[in-house]
Write an enzyme that holds these catalytic residues in place. Structure first.
Site, PDB file in Angstrom:
ATOM      1  N   ARG A 279     109.951  24.794  70.063  1.00 35.98           N
ATOM      2  CA  ARG A 279     108.746  24.769  70.887  1.00 35.98           C
ATOM      3  C   ARG A 279     108.504  23.380  71.469  1.00 35.98           C
ATOM      4  O   ARG A 279     108.011  23.238  72.584  1.00 35.98           O
ATOM      5  CB  ARG A 279     107.539  25.238  70.080  1.00 35.98           C
ATOM      6  CG  ARG A 279     106.284  25.284  70.927  1.00 35.98           C
ATOM      7  CD  ARG A 279     105.099  25.924  70.221  1.00 35.98           C
ATOM      8  NE  ARG A 279     105.256  27.364  70.161  1.00 35.98           N
ATOM      9  CZ  ARG A 279     105.302  28.067  69.049  1.00 35.98           C
ATOM     10  NH1 ARG A 279     105.226  27.451  67.888  1.00 35.98           N
ATOM     11  NH2 ARG A 279     105.431  29.370  69.079  1.00 35.98           N
ATOM     12  N   ALA A 280     108.823  22.331  70.734  1.00 33.71           N
ATOM     13  CA  ALA A 280     108.628  20.971  71.237  1.00 33.71           C
ATOM     14  C   ALA A 280     109.435  20.743  72.508  1.00 33.71           C
ATOM     15  O   ALA A 280     108.945  20.143  73.474  1.00 33.71           O
ATOM     16  CB  ALA A 280     109.016  19.958  70.170  1.00 33.71           C
TER      17      ALA A 280
END
Length: 685
Positions: A279-280
C-alpha cells in the site's frame, strides 16, 4: 467554490504555518484514490480548523436530485436504494460529514424504520453518516478514541467502497466512497494499526516556536473573531484562486505520466524504508501523480516523489506499537540519491496517471503482519520465613537496603529486554461497556444476552422477537384488521448485547534499592512492558505509580497513551529506601480520582515489589495496614514478588498479597509468561 457570502468558516488560505498540512489536504482532494489524511498534533494547533476550511475551496458536486446517496448523474449506481435515476442532475456544494467519536453503529451505517417494517411490511431505510459522506469528506476528530466497532465499519467501507446494513434478515447496500480525514493527539493514545494504514497520508502538526509566526497566527484569529464577514472577504480572492487551481489539477491528473523509472524509484525508496505490504508504494505513486498535477506538470519528477514520500511513509515505518512514527529527512535524501531517477516520459511509460489512473478506486492490497514470541525463563521456588515479628522484618529490610552487593545504585537507570506476548487480561462480571477488547461488558456490539424497553426515541439495534411479543397482546384493543401488526413506539424493545470493554491497569512499581541487581530490575521492567504491550492492543487505559526514597510519585496519570507509559518506565531510576505504605496509598488516591473521572472503567492494580518496607517507623506494619484499607474498598490487585532467590527469603510480598486479597505471583514466573496468565485469569467479584 460556494459564494463568499455563503462562507462563514475560517478561510483555508488564512491558515498560517501549516504548509505540509495544507498540501496533504489539497492532494487528497485532487486525487481521492490517495486514501485520506491523518493529522497528528498537540492540542490547540488548529487541526480541526484547517479540515473544516477545506470544504470552502472544493469544487461543487453533480448529484441526482432527490437521491439521498449523492449518485453521479453521469454514472448512477445501479444498486442505489433510491434508483433508478433520471439522467438530469443538479449541483450542490462539497460536503464534509463529521463522525462523532461516541456515535452508534446505527447512526453511522443507517437503520431500518422498525415500526413501518412491522406494521406496513415495507423496508424503510434511514441512511447514516456514510451515505451522507459519499463523494465527499468524512471527518473524525480524535480518531484514535473511536470505538473499535466503528473502526471495523470504516475499514469495511474504505476497502469495499460500499456500506452494507443487515438487520433481522433484511439487507441494504449503497455506495460509500469518501475521503477519510482524521485528527488526533498522540498523547491520548495511538491509532489501531489497521486503520492507521488506511490513511493514505499523514502529517505531524506542531505549533511554531518562531515568535513571528505565532504573532501572525494570533493576528489572523483575532481578526476573524472581531469581524468574520470582513475577514472572509479579504481572503475571497485567494480562496477563488486556490479553488480554480484544484479544478485545473483534477482535470490535468489524467494526463500525468508516471514513467517506469519513476515507479522503480518509488519502489526502491519504499523498500529502503522497510515498510510492510504494497500500500505504501501505491499511495506514494498516486500522491506523486497528484503533486505533479498540482504543480502543473504532466510528467512525475523527483520533487513529486520526494513530496509524496514525506507524506505517505512516516506512519508506515513503525515496526512495533511503541515505535514513534516519523521520517528522517537525511535518510529520505539518501534513499532518493541511491534510487533510479525518473526518466524521460518517452521511455515506455505505463500509461497516464500511473497505476489506477487519475483517481479511480483501486482495490485493497492488504498485507497485515503479525508477530510475537513468547520469552521463557526459569521459574523460581518460593520460600519465606514464617516466624518473624514486625520489628525483625523491619530490621531485615533495613539491612537489605544497606546491602550494596550487586544492588542498583541510587539514580541508576536499567532498561528492559524485548517484551513477550501477553495473554488476555479479563475481569469477572460485566462492565459498563467502555470501548476496548478485554473484559466482558454490556455493549452495542456482540452476542445478544437479553432485551430491554426503549427509552423515548433512543437509538439502538432492536430485538425483533421481543418487540413482536410486546405488541401482540394489544392487537384487538388497537383495532387491527388485515395483515401485519399494529406496532407503537412503546412496543419497541432493544437488544442487550455482551461484548468487550477496556480497563484501567495501574502499575505500582517499587523502584527502591532493595529491588536488587540490575538484571532483576531489568526483568521487572520487561514484565511491565509486556503487559503494556497487551494493554495497547486491547485499548486499555494505563497509569504508573513509583515509590522509592521517602515518597511515592505518580509517574504517569491514567492515560490512553501506552507509549508514554513505556518511555516513563524505561527512564525510571532505582535506589534508596522503600516507602511501601506511601506507594499503596498513592495508588489508592490515583484510582479514587480515576473513578470520579471515568466511573464506568473498572480498574486493576498491579503491585510490583519485593515486599520490603524500610521508610519510617513500623514500615511493614503500616504497609499491611494500607493493604487492608485497599482490600476493604474492593480494589482488585495482583502482587508480583520481586524478592531475589539468593539467601533466606522473607516472603513479605506473599503476606502483603494476603492482606490485599490479591493474586500472588513470583517474579521468576514472569519471563515464562505466567504473570500474564495470572492477570488473565484474575477474577474480581
Amino acid at each position: 467554490m460556494r459564494p463568499a457570502s455563503a462562507s462563514t468558516g475560517f478561510p483555508f488560505t488564512a491558515v498560517v504555518g501549516m504548509e505540509d498540512l495544507q498540501l496533504a489536504l489539497i492532494l487528497a482532494a485532487i486525487s481521492p484514490a490517495i486514501g485520506g489524511v491523518l493529522i497528528r498534533g498537540e492540542k490547540g494547533t488548529a487541526k480541526s480548523t484547517a479540515v473544516r476550511a477545506l470544504t470552502e475551496i472544493l469544487p461543487p458536486v453533480d448529484v441526482v436530485p432527490g437521491c439521498r446517496f449523492s449518485c453521479d448523474p453521469d454514472r448512477p449506481d445501479a444498486d442505489c436504494p433510491d434508483g433508478p435515476h433520471a439522467a438530469e442532475g443538479t449541483v450542490r456544494p462539497a460536503r464534509l460529514v463529521e463522525l462523532p467519536v461516541g456515535a452508534t453503529e446505527d447512526r453511522v451505517l443507517g437503520s431500518l424504520h422498525l415500526e413501518k417494517a412491522l406494521a406496513e411490511g415495507v423496508t424503510a431505510y434511514e441512511p447514516g453518516l456514510l451515505a451522507a459522506a459519499h463523494r465527499g469528506l468524512l471527518y473524525v476528530d480524535e480518531v484514535n478514541l473511536l470505538h473499535d466497532h466503528l473502526v471495523d465499519v470504516l475499514l469495511d467501507a474504505a476497502a469495499m467502497g460500499r456500506a452494507t446494513v443487515e438487520r433481522d434478515g433484511v439487507s441494504m447496500t449503497h455506495p460509500a466512497r469518501f475521503v477519510l480525514v482524521g485528527t488526533m493527539n498522540p498523547e491520548e493514545g495511538e491509532l489501531r494499526p489497521q486503520l492507521l494504514d488506511r490513511f493514505g497520508l499523514t502529517v505531524d502538526v506542531v505549533a511554531s516556536r518562531d515568535p513571528a509566526v505565532r504573532v501572525e497566527v494570533m493576528r489572523a484569529r483575532l481578526g476573524y473573531e472581531a469581524d468574520p464577514a470582513g475577514f472572509i472577504a479579504r481572503y475571497d480572492g485567494r480562496q477563488r484562486e486556490l479553488a480554480e487551481r484544484i479544478v485545473k489539477a483534477r482535470d490535468l491528473l489524467i494526463e500525468v505520466i508516471l514513467t517506469d523509472a519513476a515507479l522503480r524509484q518509488i519502489a526502491e525508496i519504499c523498500a529502503s524504508f522497510d515498510v510492510d505490504g504494497m500500500r505504501a508504494d501505491l499511495v506514494t505513486a498516486r500522491t506523486a501523480v497528484a503533486h505533479a498535477a498540482w504543480s502543473g506538470r504532466t510528467v512525475v519528477e523527483v520533487e513529486d516523489v520526494r513530496a509524496a514520500a514525506k507524506l505517505a511513509l512516516p506512519h508506515r515505518r513503525r515496526r512495533n506499537p511503541f515505535d514513534a512514527p516519523g521520517l528522517d529527512d537525511q535518510q529520505l535524501e539518501d534513499a532518493i540519491n541511491n534510487s533510479t531517477p525518473p526518466a524521460d516520459p518517452d521511455d515506455d511509460p505505463p500509461g497516464p496517471g500511473g497505476p489506477g489512473g487519475s483517481g479511480g478506486s483501486a482495490g485493497p492490497s492488504d498485507a497485515d503482519a503479525a508477530g510475537g514470541a513468547d520469552d521463557a525463563g526459569p521459574a523460581g521456588e518460593r520460600a519465606g520465613a514464617e516466624s518473624r515479628d514486625s520489628e525483625e522484618r523491619d530490621q531485615a529490610n533495613a539491612s537489605a537496603d544497606a546491602d550494596s552487593d550487586g544492588a542498583a545504585p541510587v539514580g541508576d537507570v536499567v532498561g528492559s529486554s524485548a517484551p513477550y506476548k501477553a495473554r488476555l487480561l479479563s475481569v469477572q462480571g460485566a462492565g459498563a461497556g467502555v470501548a476496548g477488547r478485554r473484559s466482558r461488558a454490556i455493549t452495542e456490539m456482540g452476542r445478544v444476552v437479553g432485551e430491554r424497553a426503549r427509552i423515548g426515541r433512543e437509538s439502538g439495534r432492536p430485538h425483533l422477537l421481543a418487540t413482536l411479543r410486546s405488541a401482540a397482546p394489544h392487537q384487538q384493543v388497537r383495532g387491527r384488521s388485515g395483515p401485519g401488526l399494529a406496532v407503537r413506539p412503546s412496543d419497541v424493545r432493544l437488544a442487550v448485547r455482551e461484548g468487550r470493554e477496556g480497563n484501567l491497569v495501574l502499575f505500582c512499581v517499587d523502584a527502591s534499592g532493595s529491588m536488587g541487581t540490575k538484571k532483576r530490575m531489568g526483568e521487572v521492567k520487561t514484565a511491565i512492558v509486556s503487559l503494556l504491550l497487551d494493554a495497547y492492543q486491547r485499548r486499555d487505559t494505563v497509569g504508573l505509580v513509583t515509590f522509592a526514597g521517602a515518597a511515592a510519585t505518580v509517574a504517569l496519570p491514567p492515560t490512553g497513551s501506552v507509549e508514554t507509559a513505556v518511555r516513563r518506565l524505561e527512564s525510571l531510576p532505582t535506589g534508596g529506601r522503600t516507602p511501601l505504605a506511601e506507594g499503596l496509598l498513592q495508588a489508592a488516591e490515583v484510582l479514587r480520582i480515576a473513578a470520579i473521572r471515568d466511573p464506568r472503567r473498572r480498574p486493576l492494580l498491579v503491585l510490583v515489589t519485593d515486599g520490603r518496607a524500610t521508610h519510617g517507623d513500623n514500615a511493614f506494619a503500616r504497609a499491611r495496614q494500607s493493604a487492608g484499607w485497599l482490600a476493604e474498598r474492593g480494589i482488585a490487585t495482583v502482587v508480583v514478588d520481586c524478592e531475589p532467590h539468593r539467601g533466606v527469603r522473607l516472603g513479605l510480598a506473599a503476606e502483603l498479597a494476603a492482606d490485599l486479597g490479591a493474586e500472588y505471583l513470583d517474579l521468576g514466573d514472569v519471563a515464562a509468561g505466567n504473570l500474564v496468565r495470572t492477570v488473565t485469569e484474575r477474577k474480581v467479584a
